[in-house]
Scaffold this motif. Structure first.
Motif, PDB file in Angstrom:
ATOM      1  N   TYR A   1      -2.968 -48.449 -71.507  1.00  0.00           N
ATOM      2  CA  TYR A   1      -3.330 -47.327 -70.637  1.00  0.00           C
ATOM      3  C   TYR A   1      -2.489 -47.294 -69.363  1.00  0.00           C
ATOM      4  O   TYR A   1      -2.637 -46.389 -68.544  1.00  0.00           O
ATOM      5  CB  TYR A   1      -4.816 -47.416 -70.257  1.00  0.00           C
ATOM      6  N   ALA A   2      -1.606 -48.272 -69.145  1.00  0.00           N
ATOM      7  CA  ALA A   2      -0.808 -48.363 -67.918  1.00  0.00           C
ATOM      8  C   ALA A   2       0.671 -48.397 -68.274  1.00  0.00           C
ATOM      9  O   ALA A   2       1.373 -49.366 -68.012  1.00  0.00           O
ATOM     10  CB  ALA A   2      -1.209 -49.591 -67.107  1.00  0.00           C
ATOM     11  N   LEU A   3       1.130 -47.334 -68.891  1.00  0.00           N
ATOM     12  CA  LEU A   3       2.509 -47.211 -69.329  1.00  0.00           C
ATOM     13  C   LEU A   3       3.140 -45.985 -68.679  1.00  0.00           C
ATOM     14  O   LEU A   3       2.501 -44.937 -68.556  1.00  0.00           O
ATOM     15  CB  LEU A   3       2.575 -47.054 -70.854  1.00  0.00           C
ATOM     16  N   TYR A   4       4.381 -46.129 -68.263  1.00  0.00           N
ATOM     17  CA  TYR A   4       5.129 -44.988 -67.756  1.00  0.00           C
ATOM     18  C   TYR A   4       5.823 -44.254 -68.901  1.00  0.00           C
ATOM     19  O   TYR A   4       6.241 -44.863 -69.899  1.00  0.00           O
ATOM     20  CB  TYR A   4       6.201 -45.434 -66.772  1.00  0.00           C
ATOM     21  N   GLU A   5       5.962 -42.952 -68.748  1.00  0.00           N
ATOM     22  CA  GLU A   5       6.863 -42.186 -69.597  1.00  0.00           C
ATOM     23  C   GLU A   5       8.259 -42.800 -69.496  1.00  0.00           C
ATOM     24  O   GLU A   5       8.757 -43.053 -68.398  1.00  0.00           O
ATOM     25  CB  GLU A   5       6.878 -40.736 -69.125  1.00  0.00           C
ATOM     26  N   GLY A   6       8.848 -43.100 -70.638  1.00  0.00           N
ATOM     27  CA  GLY A   6      10.136 -43.773 -70.650  1.00  0.00           C
ATOM     28  C   GLY A   6      10.018 -45.284 -70.726  1.00  0.00           C
ATOM     29  O   GLY A   6      11.022 -45.978 -70.941  1.00  0.00           O
ATOM     30  N   GLY A   7       8.800 -45.813 -70.539  1.00  0.00           N
ATOM     31  CA  GLY A   7       8.564 -47.233 -70.702  1.00  0.00           C
ATOM     32  C   GLY A   7       8.352 -47.576 -72.161  1.00  0.00           C
ATOM     33  O   GLY A   7       8.568 -46.752 -73.055  1.00  0.00           O
ATOM     34  N   SER A   8       7.900 -48.795 -72.440  1.00  0.00           N
ATOM     35  CA  SER A   8       7.751 -49.218 -73.823  1.00  0.00           C
ATOM     36  C   SER A   8       6.412 -49.908 -74.045  1.00  0.00           C
ATOM     37  O   SER A   8       5.825 -50.470 -73.120  1.00  0.00           O
ATOM     38  CB  SER A   8       8.888 -50.158 -74.248  1.00  0.00           C
ATOM     39  N   PHE A   9       5.967 -49.838 -75.273  1.00  0.00           N
ATOM     40  CA  PHE A   9       4.739 -50.510 -75.704  1.00  0.00           C
ATOM     41  C   PHE A   9       5.099 -51.590 -76.706  1.00  0.00           C
ATOM     42  O   PHE A   9       5.885 -51.369 -77.632  1.00  0.00           O
ATOM     43  CB  PHE A   9       3.770 -49.510 -76.341  1.00  0.00           C
ATOM     44  N   THR A  10       4.497 -52.773 -76.536  1.00  0.00           N
ATOM     45  CA  THR A  10       4.717 -53.890 -77.453  1.00  0.00           C
ATOM     46  C   THR A  10       3.378 -54.361 -78.006  1.00  0.00           C
ATOM     47  O   THR A  10       2.389 -54.461 -77.273  1.00  0.00           O
ATOM     48  CB  THR A  10       5.418 -55.063 -76.737  1.00  0.00           C
TER      49      THR A  10
ATOM     50  N   VAL B 225      -4.690 -49.154 -86.544  1.00  0.00           N
ATOM     51  CA  VAL B 225      -4.287 -48.060 -85.662  1.00  0.00           C
ATOM     52  C   VAL B 225      -4.641 -48.415 -84.222  1.00  0.00           C
ATOM     53  O   VAL B 225      -5.725 -48.935 -83.951  1.00  0.00           O
ATOM     54  CB  VAL B 225      -4.988 -46.738 -86.052  1.00  0.00           C
ATOM     55  N   ILE B 226      -3.723 -48.128 -83.311  1.00  0.00           N
ATOM     56  CA  ILE B 226      -4.020 -48.233 -81.882  1.00  0.00           C
ATOM     57  C   ILE B 226      -3.434 -47.023 -81.169  1.00  0.00           C
ATOM     58  O   ILE B 226      -2.387 -46.499 -81.579  1.00  0.00           O
ATOM     59  CB  ILE B 226      -3.469 -49.549 -81.274  1.00  0.00           C
ATOM     60  N   TRP B 227      -4.135 -46.585 -80.109  1.00  0.00           N
ATOM     61  CA  TRP B 227      -3.705 -45.441 -79.310  1.00  0.00           C
ATOM     62  C   TRP B 227      -3.317 -45.906 -77.917  1.00  0.00           C
ATOM     63  O   TRP B 227      -4.005 -46.740 -77.320  1.00  0.00           O
ATOM     64  CB  TRP B 227      -4.822 -44.390 -79.227  1.00  0.00           C
ATOM     65  N   VAL B 228      -2.213 -45.379 -77.399  1.00  0.00           N
ATOM     66  CA  VAL B 228      -1.745 -45.725 -76.064  1.00  0.00           C
ATOM     67  C   VAL B 228      -1.399 -44.433 -75.321  1.00  0.00           C
ATOM     68  O   VAL B 228      -1.182 -43.393 -75.939  1.00  0.00           O
ATOM     69  CB  VAL B 228      -0.514 -46.660 -76.118  1.00  0.00           C
ATOM     70  N   GLN B 229      -1.345 -44.538 -73.996  1.00  0.00           N
ATOM     71  CA  GLN B 229      -1.038 -43.349 -73.183  1.00  0.00           C
ATOM     72  C   GLN B 229       0.073 -43.653 -72.202  1.00  0.00           C
ATOM     73  O   GLN B 229       0.021 -44.624 -71.447  1.00  0.00           O
ATOM     74  CB  GLN B 229      -2.278 -42.891 -72.415  1.00  0.00           C
ATOM     75  N   ALA B 230       1.109 -42.803 -72.224  1.00  0.00           N
ATOM     76  CA  ALA B 230       2.204 -42.869 -71.260  1.00  0.00           C
ATOM     77  C   ALA B 230       1.943 -41.847 -70.152  1.00  0.00           C
ATOM     78  O   ALA B 230       1.549 -40.708 -70.427  1.00  0.00           O
ATOM     79  CB  ALA B 230       3.539 -42.597 -71.934  1.00  0.00           C
ATOM     80  N   HIS B 231       2.185 -42.251 -68.908  1.00  0.00           N
ATOM     81  CA  HIS B 231       1.939 -41.387 -67.757  1.00  0.00           C
ATOM     82  C   HIS B 231       3.251 -40.939 -67.136  1.00  0.00           C
ATOM     83  O   HIS B 231       4.231 -41.699 -67.109  1.00  0.00           O
ATOM     84  CB  HIS B 231       1.111 -42.144 -66.697  1.00  0.00           C
ATOM     85  N   PRO B 232       3.300 -39.710 -66.623  1.00  0.00           N
ATOM     86  CA  PRO B 232       4.533 -39.239 -65.982  1.00  0.00           C
ATOM     87  C   PRO B 232       4.819 -40.018 -64.698  1.00  0.00           C
ATOM     88  O   PRO B 232       3.900 -40.495 -64.025  1.00  0.00           O
ATOM     89  CB  PRO B 232       4.240 -37.755 -65.685  1.00  0.00           C
ATOM     90  N   VAL B 233       6.081 -40.154 -64.401  1.00  0.00           N
ATOM     91  CA  VAL B 233       6.488 -40.792 -63.148  1.00  0.00           C
ATOM     92  C   VAL B 233       6.408 -39.745 -62.048  1.00  0.00           C
ATOM     93  O   VAL B 233       7.097 -38.722 -62.092  1.00  0.00           O
ATOM     94  CB  VAL B 233       7.925 -41.359 -63.255  1.00  0.00           C
ATOM     95  N   MET B 234       5.547 -39.993 -61.081  1.00  0.00           N
ATOM     96  CA  MET B 234       5.299 -39.022 -60.012  1.00  0.00           C
ATOM     97  C   MET B 234       6.164 -39.353 -58.794  1.00  0.00           C
ATOM     98  O   MET B 234       6.211 -40.502 -58.351  1.00  0.00           O
ATOM     99  CB  MET B 234       3.816 -39.036 -59.609  1.00  0.00           C
ATOM    100  N   SER B 235       6.859 -38.349 -58.265  1.00  0.00           N
ATOM    101  CA  SER B 235       7.668 -38.541 -57.059  1.00  0.00           C
ATOM    102  C   SER B 235       6.873 -38.125 -55.829  1.00  0.00           C
ATOM    103  O   SER B 235       5.901 -37.356 -55.926  1.00  0.00           O
ATOM    104  CB  SER B 235       8.955 -37.741 -57.169  1.00  0.00           C
ATOM    105  N   ASN B 236       7.262 -38.622 -54.682  1.00  0.00           N
ATOM    106  CA  ASN B 236       6.580 -38.270 -53.432  1.00  0.00           C
ATOM    107  C   ASN B 236       6.865 -36.834 -53.018  1.00  0.00           C
ATOM    108  O   ASN B 236       7.945 -36.321 -53.272  1.00  0.00           O
ATOM    109  CB  ASN B 236       7.037 -39.225 -52.306  1.00  0.00           C
TER     110      ASN B 236
END
Length: 267
Positions: free
Chosen positions: A157-166, A256-267
């Protein structure tokens, strides 16, 4: 769809030639919650990347929650409903649960075996999603010793868009070498109020090969996948469970497992 041979199931190496994979969903829009409270989980058995066919499946065999090592049976909370995709409206399930306090909540659904008539094979999935409250990690990496399981090595649940899941593909606690894993993006946003997929896709895949992507674990059952787009992604390890027959036909027990990638937010 897939066609499994008992010999290859036993070896943990499965062949799959499918443009749309079967995925048991356990969906809520946000896997990272600021606070506890009531939560609705939608659970169609479908093809989420393509808003594909919703398959009619019997009542789940088990549905429960793991929180701080404690297991709570939630099967009596599961209600039959319907889910609509671009192809059809089919039987689905939902559960309204309550999140109490900070930490991780692992929700596990053990589906009833589903007969995929086009391949003359039964499919049973052990699906899980992890909902966190307050960014306090507790159980996210717990190993449940399921017949078929993907144990996360990255907080799902704590993944960035563009990051990776292992993760590690396991069967009854033992790694499955070279397991075949199908990956799909929930490309059509689920409408929680209407019990349906959105009409419009988030992305346009450049080819059919990107609808269901296939990767393989290494010799230790470990895999890594980069998440190019924010949203929820499903990983399905095919036929890794110990049981290979049901009602006289081949059986694929999938993890099966589900994960969520979050967008990188700029200031």
């Amino acid at each position: 769809m897939r066609k499994l041979l008992l010999s290859t199931v036993a070896a943990g190496c499965l062949s799959a030639s499918t443009a749309q994979a079967h995925f048991q969903m356990i969906y809520t829009p946000e896997l990272l919650q600021e606070r506890g409270g009531q939560l609705s989980l939608k659970m169609p058995f479908t093809h989420p990347a393509a808003s594909g066919h919703v398959m009619t499946i019997d009542q789940p065999e088990a549905f429960y929650q793991i929180r701080k090592g404690k297991k709570t049976d939630l099967l009596d909370q599961v209600k039959a409903t319907q889910w609509t995709s671009a192809e059809n409206t089919g039987v689905s399930y939902q559960a309204d649960v309550r999140l109490r306090g900070l930490g991780d909540n692992i929700f596990v659904l053990q589906s009833a075996p589903y007969l995929e008539e086009s391949e003359d094979i039964y499919i049973q999935q052990f699906a899980k999603t992890i909902v966190n409250v307050g960014s306090l990690p507790t159980d996210w990496d717990a190993e449940l010793n399921l017949p078929a399981e993907i144990v996360p090595l990255t907080k799902p649940y704590a993944l960035y868009e563009g990051g990776s899941f292992t993760g590690i593909v396991k069967s009854q606690g033992k790694p499955v070498p070279f397991a075949e894993i199908e990956v799909e993006y929930i490309n059509y946003e689920p409408d929680m109020a209407a019990d349906k997929f959105a009409d419009k896709a988030n992305i346009n895949p450049p080819a059919d090969a990107f609808v269901t992507m296939t990767i393989k674990a290494d010799a230790n059952g470990t895999f890594t996948f980069a998440l190019p787009k924010a949203g929820q992604w499903g990983f399905c390890a095919l036929g890794v469970g110990p049981d290979t027959e049901h009602n006289g036909k081949e059986l694929s027990q999938d993890a099966v497992i589900w994960v969520q990638a979050h967008p990188v937010m700029s200031n």
